[in-house]
Design a protein around this motif. Structure first.
Motif, PDB file in Angstrom:
ATOM      1  N   LEU A 638       0.802  -1.222   0.000  1.00  0.00           N
ATOM      2  CA  LEU A 638       0.000   0.000   0.000  1.00  0.00           C
ATOM      3  C   LEU A 638       0.836   1.274   0.000  1.00  0.00           C
ATOM      4  O   LEU A 638       0.298   2.365  -0.184  1.00  0.00           O
ATOM      5  N   TYR A 639       2.149   1.130   0.202  1.00  0.00           N
ATOM      6  CA  TYR A 639       2.995   2.323   0.305  1.00  0.00           C
ATOM      7  C   TYR A 639       2.924   3.139  -0.991  1.00  0.00           C
ATOM      8  O   TYR A 639       3.050   2.611  -2.096  1.00  0.00           O
ATOM      9  N   GLY A 640       2.698   4.446  -0.844  1.00  0.00           N
ATOM     10  CA  GLY A 640       2.616   5.315  -2.002  1.00  0.00           C
ATOM     11  C   GLY A 640       1.239   5.408  -2.626  1.00  0.00           C
ATOM     12  O   GLY A 640       1.060   6.108  -3.624  1.00  0.00           O
ATOM     13  N   THR A 641       0.256   4.725  -2.030  1.00  0.00           N
ATOM     14  CA  THR A 641      -1.104   4.795  -2.566  1.00  0.00           C
ATOM     15  C   THR A 641      -1.661   6.205  -2.382  1.00  0.00           C
ATOM     16  O   THR A 641      -1.656   6.731  -1.263  1.00  0.00           O
ATOM     17  N   PRO A 642      -2.154   6.838  -3.444  1.00  0.00           N
ATOM     18  CA  PRO A 642      -2.693   8.200  -3.313  1.00  0.00           C
ATOM     19  C   PRO A 642      -3.850   8.253  -2.321  1.00  0.00           C
ATOM     20  O   PRO A 642      -4.713   7.378  -2.302  1.00  0.00           O
ATOM     21  N   GLY A 643      -3.855   9.253  -1.479  1.00  0.00           N
ATOM     22  CA  GLY A 643      -4.947   9.443  -0.531  1.00  0.00           C
ATOM     23  C   GLY A 643      -4.755   8.788   0.812  1.00  0.00           C
ATOM     24  O   GLY A 643      -5.572   8.984   1.709  1.00  0.00           O
ATOM     25  N   LEU A 644      -3.684   8.005   0.989  1.00  0.00           N
ATOM     26  CA  LEU A 644      -3.453   7.309   2.257  1.00  0.00           C
ATOM     27  C   LEU A 644      -2.175   7.826   2.910  1.00  0.00           C
ATOM     28  O   LEU A 644      -1.116   7.851   2.288  1.00  0.00           O
ATOM     29  N   ALA A 645      -2.293   8.258   4.178  1.00  0.00           N
ATOM     30  CA  ALA A 645      -1.145   8.788   4.912  1.00  0.00           C
ATOM     31  C   ALA A 645      -0.488   7.741   5.789  1.00  0.00           C
ATOM     32  O   ALA A 645       0.660   7.892   6.194  1.00  0.00           O
ATOM     33  N   GLY A 646      -1.212   6.662   6.100  1.00  0.00           N
ATOM     34  CA  GLY A 646      -0.689   5.630   6.979  1.00  0.00           C
ATOM     35  C   GLY A 646      -1.821   4.770   7.490  1.00  0.00           C
ATOM     36  O   GLY A 646      -2.930   4.777   6.942  1.00  0.00           O
ATOM     37  N   ALA A 647      -1.538   4.023   8.549  1.00  0.00           N
ATOM     38  CA  ALA A 647      -2.549   3.147   9.142  1.00  0.00           C
ATOM     39  C   ALA A 647      -2.458   3.239  10.653  1.00  0.00           C
ATOM     40  O   ALA A 647      -1.490   3.766  11.206  1.00  0.00           O
ATOM     41  N   THR A 648      -3.480   2.735  11.319  1.00  0.00           N
ATOM     42  CA  THR A 648      -3.478   2.707  12.777  1.00  0.00           C
ATOM     43  C   THR A 648      -4.343   1.561  13.244  1.00  0.00           C
ATOM     44  O   THR A 648      -5.038   0.915  12.443  1.00  0.00           O
ATOM     45  N   ILE A 649      -4.287   1.284  14.544  1.00  0.00           N
ATOM     46  CA  ILE A 649      -5.109   0.235  15.154  1.00  0.00           C
ATOM     47  C   ILE A 649      -6.222   0.910  15.929  1.00  0.00           C
ATOM     48  O   ILE A 649      -5.968   1.777  16.783  1.00  0.00           O
ATOM     49  N   THR A 650      -7.445   0.562  15.637  1.00  0.00           N
ATOM     50  CA  THR A 650      -8.599   1.199  16.279  1.00  0.00           C
ATOM     51  C   THR A 650      -8.855   0.606  17.654  1.00  0.00           C
ATOM     52  O   THR A 650      -8.220  -0.381  18.058  1.00  0.00           O
ATOM     53  N   GLY A 651      -9.797   1.216  18.353  1.00  0.00           N
ATOM     54  CA  GLY A 651     -10.121   0.748  19.694  1.00  0.00           C
ATOM     55  C   GLY A 651     -10.637  -0.669  19.742  1.00  0.00           C
ATOM     56  O   GLY A 651     -10.472  -1.360  20.755  1.00  0.00           O
ATOM     57  N   ASP A 652     -11.245  -1.162  18.640  1.00  0.00           N
ATOM     58  CA  ASP A 652     -11.746  -2.536  18.641  1.00  0.00           C
ATOM     59  C   ASP A 652     -10.720  -3.523  18.106  1.00  0.00           C
ATOM     60  O   ASP A 652     -11.036  -4.676  17.820  1.00  0.00           O
ATOM     61  N   GLY A 653      -9.455  -3.047  17.949  1.00  0.00           N
ATOM     62  CA  GLY A 653      -8.385  -3.943  17.543  1.00  0.00           C
ATOM     63  C   GLY A 653      -8.245  -4.131  16.048  1.00  0.00           C
ATOM     64  O   GLY A 653      -7.394  -4.904  15.601  1.00  0.00           O
ATOM     65  N   LYS A 654      -9.014  -3.444  15.238  1.00  0.00           N
ATOM     66  CA  LYS A 654      -8.948  -3.594  13.792  1.00  0.00           C
ATOM     67  C   LYS A 654      -8.034  -2.525  13.184  1.00  0.00           C
ATOM     68  O   LYS A 654      -7.644  -1.565  13.839  1.00  0.00           O
ATOM     69  N   ILE A 655      -7.712  -2.742  11.915  1.00  0.00           N
ATOM     70  CA  ILE A 655      -6.855  -1.798  11.203  1.00  0.00           C
ATOM     71  C   ILE A 655      -7.714  -0.729  10.538  1.00  0.00           C
ATOM     72  O   ILE A 655      -8.738  -1.024   9.928  1.00  0.00           O
ATOM     73  N   ALA A 656      -7.292   0.518  10.651  1.00  0.00           N
ATOM     74  CA  ALA A 656      -7.961   1.628   9.968  1.00  0.00           C
ATOM     75  C   ALA A 656      -6.922   2.395   9.170  1.00  0.00           C
ATOM     76  O   ALA A 656      -5.795   2.609   9.639  1.00  0.00           O
ATOM     77  N   LEU A 657      -7.290   2.782   7.961  1.00  0.00           N
ATOM     78  CA  LEU A 657      -6.405   3.570   7.117  1.00  0.00           C
ATOM     79  C   LEU A 657      -6.615   5.057   7.401  1.00  0.00           C
ATOM     80  O   LEU A 657      -7.749   5.514   7.546  1.00  0.00           O
ATOM     81  N   ILE A 658      -5.497   5.800   7.496  1.00  0.00           N
ATOM     82  CA  ILE A 658      -5.555   7.241   7.761  1.00  0.00           C
ATOM     83  C   ILE A 658      -5.524   7.966   6.421  1.00  0.00           C
ATOM     84  O   ILE A 658      -4.637   7.732   5.591  1.00  0.00           O
ATOM     85  N   LEU A 659      -6.507   8.833   6.198  1.00  0.00           N
ATOM     86  CA  LEU A 659      -6.643   9.500   4.916  1.00  0.00           C
ATOM     87  C   LEU A 659      -5.759  10.741   4.831  1.00  0.00           C
ATOM     88  O   LEU A 659      -5.614  11.491   5.803  1.00  0.00           O
ATOM     89  N   ASP A 660      -5.166  10.927   3.667  1.00  0.00           N
ATOM     90  CA  ASP A 660      -4.415  12.140   3.348  1.00  0.00           C
ATOM     91  C   ASP A 660      -5.306  12.958   2.415  1.00  0.00           C
ATOM     92  O   ASP A 660      -5.357  12.720   1.205  1.00  0.00           O
ATOM     93  N   VAL A 661      -6.056  13.901   2.977  1.00  0.00           N
ATOM     94  CA  VAL A 661      -7.103  14.596   2.230  1.00  0.00           C
ATOM     95  C   VAL A 661      -6.571  15.341   1.006  1.00  0.00           C
ATOM     96  O   VAL A 661      -7.146  15.236  -0.083  1.00  0.00           O
ATOM     97  N   PRO A 662      -5.461  16.114   1.094  1.00  0.00           N
ATOM     98  CA  PRO A 662      -4.985  16.811  -0.104  1.00  0.00           C
ATOM     99  C   PRO A 662      -4.665  15.875  -1.268  1.00  0.00           C
ATOM    100  O   PRO A 662      -5.072  16.116  -2.405  1.00  0.00           O
ATOM    101  N   SER A 663      -3.919  14.786  -0.986  1.00  0.00           N
ATOM    102  CA  SER A 663      -3.576  13.872  -2.077  1.00  0.00           C
ATOM    103  C   SER A 663      -4.795  13.077  -2.535  1.00  0.00           C
ATOM    104  O   SER A 663      -4.881  12.648  -3.692  1.00  0.00           O
ATOM    105  N   LEU A 664      -5.776  12.899  -1.637  1.00  0.00           N
ATOM    106  CA  LEU A 664      -7.023  12.217  -2.005  1.00  0.00           C
ATOM    107  C   LEU A 664      -7.754  13.023  -3.078  1.00  0.00           C
ATOM    108  O   LEU A 664      -8.205  12.474  -4.093  1.00  0.00           O
ATOM    109  N   LEU A 665      -7.848  14.325  -2.867  1.00  0.00           N
ATOM    110  CA  LEU A 665      -8.510  15.174  -3.852  1.00  0.00           C
ATOM    111  C   LEU A 665      -7.721  15.240  -5.160  1.00  0.00           C
ATOM    112  O   LEU A 665      -8.289  15.221  -6.252  1.00  0.00           O
TER     113      LEU A 665
END
Length: 670
Positions: A638-665
Motif C-alpha cells: 500500500l505504500y505510495g497509494t494516493p490518498g493514504l497517509a498511513g494506518a493505525t489500530i482502532t479501539g476494537d483492535g482492527k486496522i484503519a487507514l488514515i486518509l491524506d485529504v490533499p492527495s485524495l482530492l
C-alpha cells in the motif's frame, strides 16, 4: 583534520555556545537601535568572550582569531571609545554567519572553516578607538591596554581567563600536584560563578559581604575579584603562600582567604555566619541533556500505550464489571497525563523559529531601503521539535514576502499618510490542541480585484468563477502554483512567488493557512498547526464495514445528508452550505471496491473538510467518533497509494487507514 564528535567537552561547547550565538543575533539587532545600552553592550561582550574562551580551550584557532577581534571591538564600545552604527553592524553581523558555519563544521566532525580575509580586515579596521572627529587613532590592541577596565566592569581579563583554562588543562592531564591545583568539580564551580550561576559563598571570603551574597545569586564586582584572587592563589604560591602550604587546605572553591599574619582557617574552623545571614544551600542540578532519538523512542512507546488504552476503553463497554471499569478509567487518566508529559519533553519554544527574524528583517530593510520594525509576541509558546524544524523555511518565506511586497517604501508610506516606518508582527499562541501562528504587516494590503484579474490572465480560473469568488477566496489565490502579482521578481521575493510551496508544506504538517487583507491597511497570514505530529486526533468514519481515520484538523463541520441541498453544476455534485456551493464527493466510490446492491446514496453524513483555501464535502456511511491515533507506516503493497497517509489500530483492535485529504482530492477529484 577531523574532529572527535564524541568528545564530551566539544559537545558541551557546541550546545552552550550555540545558545549564546542565538541570543547574540537578537541582541545585536536591538543594539543597533539602542547603542548606548550598557547592559546589552556588556552582555554581547561576555557572549563573544565566552565563545572565544571555549574555542581557545579546544584549540580552535580559526574561531578564536575571528571572535577575538569582535570581542575587542565591543570592549571599545562599552568603554565609550567607539559608537554603534549600521556600518559597524554590517561588519559584526557576518561574524555570526561564519560562527554558525563553523559550528556546522564541528558537528560534522570537520575542522572549522576560517573567516575570509576581507571580514578579518574589516574587523581589524574597527578595532581602534575613534577620535572626536570620527577618525581612528592608532593604538595598541584593546585586550592589552584595557585590562583594568574589564576588571572594573565585573569581567575577567584575557590573561586571567587563559590562566583559568590552563589550570583546568593541567589538572586534567595530571601535570600538577593536587596541592597546587583545583579539582574538576572546583573548576566547574568556578566557571559557573563566572557566568553568574554558581553557588560561591562570598561571605566565606569576606564576612562583610554576607548580606549581599544572601540577597542575590550573582556575585558583586568585589566578590568577583576575591574569587579571582582565590583562583590565582591555587596556582601562584606567591600570593597566598600560607594557604598553599597548609596540609589541611580545603578542596572547595569556597575556602576562606587567609588574612595577613593569621593562621589559615581549615574547613572545620570556618567561621559560621549568623543564622539570619546564612548562605544559600547549593542547588542540585535540575536539568539533564538527553539525545532526541531517545525521546522519539519514548514517544513511540507512549503511542503504543495509547493504542492499548483505546482498546481497553472499547472493551470497557463489553465488560460489565465496576472494578474493571474503575481500573480502566484510572489507566485512561494516567495514560493521558503521561502522554502530555512526554510531549512536553519534545517541545521547544517558537522562539527557535522567531529568533532568526530580527536579523533577517534588518538585512532586508537595508537592502530594500525601507524602514521596518519587528514585533514578536508569544515567543515562549511551545511546539513539537519536529514542527519547529519544519516551520523554519515556510516562515522565512512569509516574512520575506511581507517585507518585500507588503511594506511600502518610506516615501510611499508618507504619501499614504502613514509613518515612514513599517511594522511586521509575528505572534504565536496555543489554542486547545493547536498552535496559531500569524504574520501581520501594516503595508499596502492586497486588492482582490487585481488578484482575480491576474488569476484569469494566468488561466488559473475563468471569468465566471472569478465573479462568484468573494474577497476572502481571492486573497487565497496567492497560494496557487505560479501565481504572482509582481511584474518584476526581485532578488528577495514577491508575494505569490513560491507561496504554493509554503501552503504545501503547511498542509503536509496537518495544518491550514488563512489570509486576510485590507487594501491600504495591510495583510495577515494565519497558520494553524497541531501541537505534535506523533499522535493524531482523528474523526473515525465508516464506509461499508471498513473504518477510516480522517485527520480532525481537516474537519470543519458535519451534518446529515439532505438531498434537497444537493445540485448538479456542470456535471459535478454541489452541496449548498449557508448559501455557498461546495463540491461534494462520495468517499465510498473512491475507497471501497464495488457497491452493495442495496446501497442508498441518499443516506449518510456530510463531512465538510478544509484543505488550505478550499472546502469540500465528503459523504460517509456512518460516524464512529473522535479518536487519537498513532500513525503507522503502510506496508509495501500500500505504500505510495494516493490518498493514504498511513494506518493505525482502532479501539476494537482492527486496522484503519488514515486518509491524506490533499492527495485524495488530487488523485480522484481532478
Amino acid at each position: 583534520m577531523s574532529i572527535d564528535q564524541d568528545d564530551e567537552i566539544l559537545q558541551d561547547f557546541l550546545v552552550e555556545a550555540g545558545e549564546i550565538l542565538e541570543s547574540l543575533g537578537e541582541q545585536l539587532v536591538d543594539l543597533e537601535q539602542h547603542g548606548d545600552d550598557m547592559d546589552m553592550l556588556n552582555s554581547v561582550f561576555r557572549g563573544f568572550h565566552t565563545i572565544k574562551g571555549g574555542a581557545g580551550f579546544l584549540n580552535l584557532t580559526t574561531m578564536v582569531d575571528m571572535v577575538h577581534q569582535a570581542e575587542d571591538i565591543f570592549n571599545l564600545l562599552r568603554n565609550g571609545e567607539r559608537h554603534v552604527d549600521a556600518n559597524l553592524m554590517d561588519v559584526i553581523l557576518p561574524v555570526l554567519d561564519v560562527l554558525n558555519e563553523q559550528f556546522d563544521n564541528l558537528r560534522a566532525g570537520e575542522e572549522p572553516v576560517a573567516a575570509s580575509e576581507e571580514l578579518l580586515a574589516n574587523l581589524r579596521a574597527l578595532n581602534k578607538p575613534e577620535s572626536e572627529d570620527g577618525a581612528t587613532a592608532e593604538v595598541a590592541p584593546a585586550t592589552g591596554s584595557s585590562g583594568a577596565e574589564k576588571a572594573d566592569s565585573g569581567d575577567i581579563t584575557d590573561d586571567e581567563f587563559e590562566a583559568l583554562l590552563d589550570a583546568a588543562a593541567a589538572e586534567k592531564a595530571g601535570k600538577k600536584a593536587a596541592s597546587d591545583q583545583i579539582s574538576d568539580d572546583e573548576f566547574e564551580d568556578l566557571l559557573d560563578n563566572l557566568h553568574g550561576k554558581g553557588q560561591f559563598d562570598a561571605s566565606s571570603a569576606d564576612p562583610d559581604k554576607t548580606d549581599n551574597a544572601a540577597k542575590s545569586d550573582e556575585i558583586s564586582d568585589d566578590e568577583f575579584e576575591t574569587l579571582l584572587d582565590e583562583l590565582h592563589g591555587k596556582g601562584n604560591t606567591g600570593k597566598t603562600s600560607s594557604a598553599a602550604t597548609d596540609d589541611n587546605k580545603t578542596k572547595s572553591t569556597q575556602s576562606a582567604k587567609a588574612a595577613p599574619g593569621s593562621k589559615p582557617p581549615t574547613q572545620a574552623a570556618r567561621p559560621a555566619a549568623p543564622a539570619s545571614q546564612a548562605a544559600p544551600k547549593p542547588v542540585a542540578e535540575t536539568t539533564v541533556r538527553v539525545d532526541t532519538r531517545r525521546l522519539d523512542d519514548i514517544m513511540n512507546m507512549v503511542g503504543e500505550l495509547v493504542l492499548v488504552r483505546n482498546r481497553l476503553s472499547t472493551l470497557q463497554n463489553i465488560i460489565a464489571n465496576d472494578e474493571v471499569n474503575a481500573a480502566i478509567s484510572n489507566l485512561d487518566l494516567v495514560t493521558s497525563d503521561l502522554q502530555m508529559s512526554v510531549m512536553k519533553t519534545r517541545m521547544q519554544p517558537v522562539k527557535k523559529v522567531f529568533g532568526r527574524f530580527p536579523r533577517l528583517i534588518r538585512d532586508l530593510a537595508r537592502s530594500l531601503n525601507k524602514e521596518i520594525t519587528l514585533q514578536m509576541h508569544g515567543e515562549d509558546t511551545d511546539l513539537d521539535k519536529n514542527l519547529v524544524e519544519a516551520l523554519a523555511d515556510p516562515m522565512v518565506h512569509l516574512v520575506r514576502n511581507a517585507v518585500d511586497h507588503g511594506i511600502e517604501s518610506p516615501e510611499d508610506r508618507e504619501k499614504a499618510g502613514k509613518s515612514r516606518t513599517g511594522t511586521v508582527v509575528l505572534s504565536a499562541a496555543q489554542e486547545g490542541d493547536h498552535i496559531l501562528l500569524t504574520i501581520e504587516d501594516d503595508g499596502a494590503g492586497m486588492d482582490p480585484d487585481i488578484l482575480r484579474s491576474k488569476a484569469i490572465e494566468k488561466g488559473l480560473i475563468d471569468e465566471e468563477a472569478a465573479e462568484r469568488m468573494d474577497d476572502r477566496d481571492a486573497y487565497m489565490l496567492i497560494l496557487a502554483p505560479g501565481f504572482s502579482t509582481k511584474t518584476e521578481i526581485s532578488d528577495v521575493s514577491g508575494r505569490g512567488v513560491g507561496m504554493d510551496v509554503v501552503k504545501t508544506k503547511i498542509v503536509q504538517l496537518n495544518g491550514s493557512v488563512e489570509i486576510y487583507s485590507e487594501k491600504g491597511k495591510g495583510s495577515l497570514i494565519s497558520i494553524k498547526l497541531p501541537l505534535t505530529l506523533a499522535i493524531l486526533p482523528t474523526l473515525m468514519i465508516k464506509l461499508e464495514e471498513q473504518a477510516f481515520a480522517l485527520p480532525l484538523v481537516n474537519v470543519n463541520e458535519i451534518f446529515n445528508l439532505d438531498m434537497s441541498h444537493i445540485n448538479t453544476v456542470d456535471g459535478k455534485l454541489m452541496v449548498m452550505v449557508r448559501d455557498r456551493p461546495l463540491p461534494l464527493f462520495y468517499l465510498r466510490k473512491w475507497l471501497v471496491n464495488g457497491r452493495a446492491p442495496d446501497y442508498d446514496e441518499t443516506a449518510g453524513f456530510v463531512v465538510i473538510s478544509n484543505i488550505g483555501n478550499q472546502k469540500v464535502g465528503f459523504v460517509v456511511d456512518s460516524l464512529i467518533g473522535q479518536e487519537e491515533v498513532v500513525i503507522k507506516p503502510l506496508g509495501a503493497m500500500l505504500y505510495g497509494t494516493p490518498g493514504l497517509a498511513g494506518a493505525t489500530i482502532t479501539g476494537d483492535g482492527k486496522i484503519a487507514l488514515i486518509l491524506d485529504v490533499p492527495s485524495l482530492l488530487s488523485a480522484y477529484a481532478s
